[in-house]
Design a protein around this motif. Structure first.
Motif, PDB file in Angstrom:
ATOM      1  N   THR A  13     -13.638  41.611  23.589  1.00 54.57           N
ATOM      2  CA  THR A  13     -14.576  40.969  24.506  1.00 54.57           C
ATOM      3  C   THR A  13     -13.781  40.110  25.489  1.00 54.57           C
ATOM      4  O   THR A  13     -12.629  39.742  25.217  1.00 54.57           O
ATOM      5  CB  THR A  13     -15.576  40.055  23.767  1.00 54.57           C
ATOM      6  N   GLU A  15     -14.285  37.176  25.887  1.00 50.86           N
ATOM      7  CA  GLU A  15     -14.174  35.861  25.233  1.00 50.86           C
ATOM      8  C   GLU A  15     -13.071  35.857  24.176  1.00 50.86           C
ATOM      9  O   GLU A  15     -13.010  34.955  23.343  1.00 50.86           O
ATOM     10  CB  GLU A  15     -15.513  35.461  24.598  1.00 50.86           C
ATOM     11  N   HIS A  16     -12.216  36.892  24.161  1.00 48.79           N
ATOM     12  CA  HIS A  16     -11.027  36.951  23.303  1.00 48.79           C
ATOM     13  C   HIS A  16     -11.353  37.167  21.823  1.00 48.79           C
ATOM     14  O   HIS A  16     -10.689  36.640  20.942  1.00 48.79           O
ATOM     15  CB  HIS A  16     -10.141  35.713  23.496  1.00 48.79           C
ATOM     16  N   GLU A  17     -12.367  37.970  21.579  1.00 46.13           N
ATOM     17  CA  GLU A  17     -12.690  38.388  20.217  1.00 46.13           C
ATOM     18  C   GLU A  17     -12.352  39.862  20.080  1.00 46.13           C
ATOM     19  O   GLU A  17     -12.427  40.613  21.038  1.00 46.13           O
ATOM     20  CB  GLU A  17     -14.179  38.171  19.928  1.00 46.13           C
ATOM     21  N   SER A  59     -23.160  31.158  20.575  1.00 48.33           N
ATOM     22  CA  SER A  59     -22.127  30.647  19.675  1.00 48.33           C
ATOM     23  C   SER A  59     -22.590  30.777  18.226  1.00 48.33           C
ATOM     24  O   SER A  59     -23.726  30.431  17.902  1.00 48.33           O
ATOM     25  CB  SER A  59     -21.842  29.187  20.000  1.00 48.33           C
ATOM     26  N   SER A  70     -12.861  25.782  19.817  1.00 50.90           N
ATOM     27  CA  SER A  70     -13.346  26.957  20.544  1.00 50.90           C
ATOM     28  C   SER A  70     -14.539  27.557  19.831  1.00 50.90           C
ATOM     29  O   SER A  70     -14.475  27.827  18.625  1.00 50.90           O
ATOM     30  CB  SER A  70     -12.240  28.011  20.643  1.00 50.90           C
ATOM     31  N   TYR A  73     -18.400  33.496  20.165  1.00 50.42           N
ATOM     32  CA  TYR A  73     -19.684  33.986  20.660  1.00 50.42           C
ATOM     33  C   TYR A  73     -20.003  35.363  20.109  1.00 50.42           C
ATOM     34  O   TYR A  73     -19.107  36.191  19.939  1.00 50.42           O
ATOM     35  CB  TYR A  73     -19.677  34.021  22.193  1.00 50.42           C
TER      36      TYR A  73
END
Length: 134
Positions: A13, A15-17, A59, A70, A73
């Motif tokens: 993602t 969002e760095h997932e 979140s 952090s 999400y």
């Protein structure tokens, strides 16, 4: 920052997932190597309870370092089907093995949701690499 590990078999993602399919309707989720490097020393991980509802863009967990907190999400709609107790007890696993022992939760998508289509719409390794290069 050191070089970033971006496994080709995962989806990502913005969002760095990262997401790894672990069952017909279940994905395992964690934060990327890039994200853990940016956080530096992770000292606390909070994950939701089993059966908690996760909504895309909302979140649902937190990863805390000495530098910042952090939010994590929801990359898709579903229900928490497993949590990684080891990472709650030993948060530095997020730093030492972000794609292995440092995973956070597993989410099972709702009945009828096409997990393959959801994953196909996410960033592949090349796309994520380009996103973090900017």
């Amino acid at each position: 920052m050191t070089s970033t590990n971006i496994p080709a078999e995962l989806r990502y993602t913005a969002e760095h997932e990262w997401l790894r399919k672990v069952g017909p309707s279940t994905v395992r989720i964690g934060i990327t190597d890039f994200a853990q490097q940016a956080l530096n020393d992770v000292v606390f991980v909070q994950v939701p309870d089993i059966d908690a509802v996760v909504e895309t863009g909302e979140s649902f967990a937190e990863v805390e370092s000495h530098k910042s907190v952090s939010d994590i999400y929801g990359p898709l709609d579903g229900v928490i089907s497993a949590t990684n107790d080891a990472v709650v007890d030993t948060p530095e696993l997020v730093n030492t093995d972000p794609y292995g022992e440092g995973w956070l939760v597993e989410i099972t998508v709702a009945d009828g949701a096409d997990l393959n289509a959801i994953l196909a719409a996410m960033l592949d390794a090349d796309g994520y690499g380009e996103a973090i290069a900017d």
